[in-house]
Design an enzyme around this catalytic site. Sequence first.
Site, short mmCIF file in Angstrom:
data_model
loop_
_atom_site.label_atom_id
_atom_site.label_comp_id
_atom_site.label_asym_id
_atom_site.label_seq_id
_atom_site.Cartn_x
_atom_site.Cartn_y
_atom_site.Cartn_z
N TRP A 73 0.91 -1.15 0.00
CA TRP A 73 0.00 0.00 0.00
C TRP A 73 0.94 1.19 0.00
CZ3 TRP A 73 -5.09 1.14 -0.34
CH2 TRP A 73 -5.52 2.38 0.10
N ASN A 99 6.47 -3.71 6.30
CA ASN A 99 5.23 -2.96 6.50
C ASN A 99 5.55 -1.91 7.54
OD1 ASN A 99 2.64 -2.04 6.69
ND2 ASN A 99 1.96 -3.65 8.09
N GLY A 100 5.30 -0.62 7.19
CA GLY A 100 5.58 0.46 8.14
C GLY A 100 6.29 1.59 7.43
N GLU A 479 -22.32 15.35 7.88
CA GLU A 479 -21.68 14.02 7.83
C GLU A 479 -22.43 13.03 8.70
OE1 GLU A 479 -19.80 12.65 5.93
OE2 GLU A 479 -19.06 10.89 6.98
N LYS A 483 -24.11 9.50 7.20
CA LYS A 483 -23.77 8.18 7.76
C LYS A 483 -25.02 7.39 8.06
CE LYS A 483 -20.22 7.51 6.99
NZ LYS A 483 -19.91 8.54 6.09
N GLU A 486 -26.94 6.40 4.71
CA GLU A 486 -26.35 5.46 3.73
C GLU A 486 -26.25 4.05 4.28
OE1 GLU A 486 -22.36 6.18 2.35
OE2 GLU A 486 -21.83 7.23 4.17
N HIS A 502 -37.27 28.93 9.43
CA HIS A 502 -37.68 29.48 8.12
C HIS A 502 -38.39 28.43 7.28
CE1 HIS A 502 -35.56 33.16 9.01
NE2 HIS A 502 -34.55 32.43 9.46
N LYS A 601 -17.92 1.85 -3.25
CA LYS A 601 -16.88 2.49 -2.43
C LYS A 601 -16.26 3.66 -3.17
CE LYS A 601 -14.18 3.27 0.99
NZ LYS A 601 -14.76 4.05 2.09
C1 AGP Z 1 -19.12 8.33 2.26
O1 AGP Z 1 -19.49 7.51 3.37
C2 AGP Z 1 -19.77 7.87 0.98
N1 AGP Z 1 -19.40 6.52 0.73
C3 AGP Z 1 -19.54 8.79 -0.20
O2 AGP Z 1 -20.27 9.95 0.06
C4 AGP Z 1 -18.09 9.21 -0.47
O3 AGP Z 1 -17.65 10.09 0.54
C5 AGP Z 1 -18.06 9.97 -1.81
O4 AGP Z 1 -18.46 9.09 -2.83
C6 AGP Z 1 -16.67 10.54 -2.14
O5 AGP Z 1 -15.75 9.50 -2.27
P1 AGP Z 1 -14.19 9.86 -2.30
O6 AGP Z 1 -13.86 10.47 -0.99
O7 AGP Z 1 -13.51 8.55 -2.52
O8 AGP Z 1 -13.96 10.82 -3.42
#
Ligand code: AGP
Length: 606
Positions: A73, A99-100, A479, A483, A486, A502, A601
């Site tokens: 990585w 690793n490190g 945020e 969370k 989603e 408002h 992801k």
């Molecule tokens: C965050 O929990 C979501 N999976 C999503 O909003 C994510 O933050 C967004 O798609 C941006 O992804 P990125 O940070 O890899 O660009």
Amino acid sequence: MCGIVGFVGNDRAIDFLIGGLEKLEYRGYDSAGIAVLNNNKFTVNKTTKRVADLKTKETEKLIGNLGIGHTRWATHGKPDLLNAHPHLSETQKFAVVHNGIIENYQSLKQELVAEGYTFKSETDTEVIAHLLEKYYKNDIKEAVKKTVDRLKGSYALGILCSDLPDCLIAVKNFSPLIIGVSENANVIASDITAIVPTTKKVIYLEDEQIAFIISHEIIITDKMGKPCKSEVSQIDWNVESAQKGGYDHFMLKEIMEQPNAIEQTIKNRIKQNEVYFEDFCIDEEKLKSFEKIQIIGCGSAYHAGVVGKYVFEEMLRIPTQVDIASEFRYSNPVINEKTLTIAISQSGETADTLAAIKEAQKRGSFVLSIVNVVGSSIAKASNGVLYTWAGPEISVATTKGYSTQLAVIYLFAVWAAKRLKTATKEELNAAVEELIKLPKLVKEALKCEKTIKETASKYKDAASVFYIGRNLDYAVSLEASLKLKEISYIHSEAYAAGELKHGTISLVQDNQLVVALCGVERLFEKMLSNIKEVKARGAVVFSCSEKANKQIEREAMINVYIPKTHNLFTASVEIIPFQLFAYYVAAAKGCDIDKPRNLAKSVTVE
Ligand code: AGP
């Protein structure tokens, strides 16, 4: 983080090496490699594709029973075949996987180059291979001891020497390394996931320990060569739970990893109480040329950018705009060469953010990206990059990705404030001190887990949840709300608390759960009024604040408290209870937490 495997035993090493690396793939990597000792020579095979690509006609023929393997990585040096591990010493007598982070590798490299050693890679790891060769005078223990003495930083090492066809050497300092013990073979790995299919008897190496492993004996010493006692533990994890470190989901594991992820991101960037960026793309003159900061990102990265707006405007007194990348790119933005654009992305592959970067550059703006994946498209497309060192994030819902983005935002703000002279020496020192304490404070914030778990089970069937806050609390509410949405599929809305009256307050009715974020101390009284406002309409209030307060305990039915930190760093501790709340609500509902419906992801499509 990288993955290490090693094998010495009666069977072919190659089968364990590749099988073990496949078990470590879940950790994320950008290259992989193996080295097997055959007829006193190392056969090395590397790939920047998948571990499966290491299975070739040549490797399939390898009968050697001593080998090491690695998934990388990237932290130092881009992900390519030259930087992929294992690394060999000058005469190819030693092979090393690591690793490190070796913090003093630059000075070691200079010393070795001056002595005539030639480097093939940009990695910190290669210095270890050459040091072993430098100190090896047919006494392997002495060579390893002298080498380890020179290293500063975190390392888990797998080492082979072609003079010792049945000896696998393991060294541990901060990065994890485990020995698997069996009749037929002894193995090493970065985590038990790779060991479980071979044996459930393990020895957890401790920091500053060195192990000399042959197929029927294991000698463990400290770094001075003094023998150490070790005990063999029996593990009862299966592979899947091993990958999650014993947690039910990657998300909870990654929530709990945040103190370490923040520490990894911060620790090499603070020296003598000052923020320091190695080889930074922006110098003082360029920094002073910026008249505006434009932040772009998507989802949680955008939410980190909203925190950045408040932090930069407060510390740098530079107008800062933050936009959702997909909106920014079609808005004909008013930016130019005097604008610093900061693109935030965990994956570094989000299509909207990548496109927005190009729009900004077309208008002459300098783009600095904050990214978690070394060598990703966004990192490569940007004019400069500041990496978060969260390690691979597996769960679709980001947690440590977001919190390490905040850490880089704070680092940049302190670094810039010193150069722009927008903060006094005392203010800068105070901010750096709080930054150093941040991992501990986040760990402290995690202690609310039990309270949150109980609260979550009560509200798992809520039809909707409001999150309200002002200033940085509003940024965190965005945020916190995402969370919950989603991963639990419960509708939720984040709202600027002062804006409720408002219109949206018409939605508040009996038993509506409203989460009031009250971390910004100077706005506490204002938030108290908003709590009364929603309570008067029947809301059930769940508050979050820095200190137990009689007033808030009278008004809010549920209260969670967060540790006190620098007034601009509150977001890092305040998001913790709401990551946990979303997780436990989703767990109570039996949701597919790590892979929520409809989500990916990394959103590489527009
Ligand atoms: C965050 O929990 C979501 N999976 C999503 O909003 C994510 O933050 C967004 O798609 C941006 O992804 P990125 O940070 O890899 O660009």
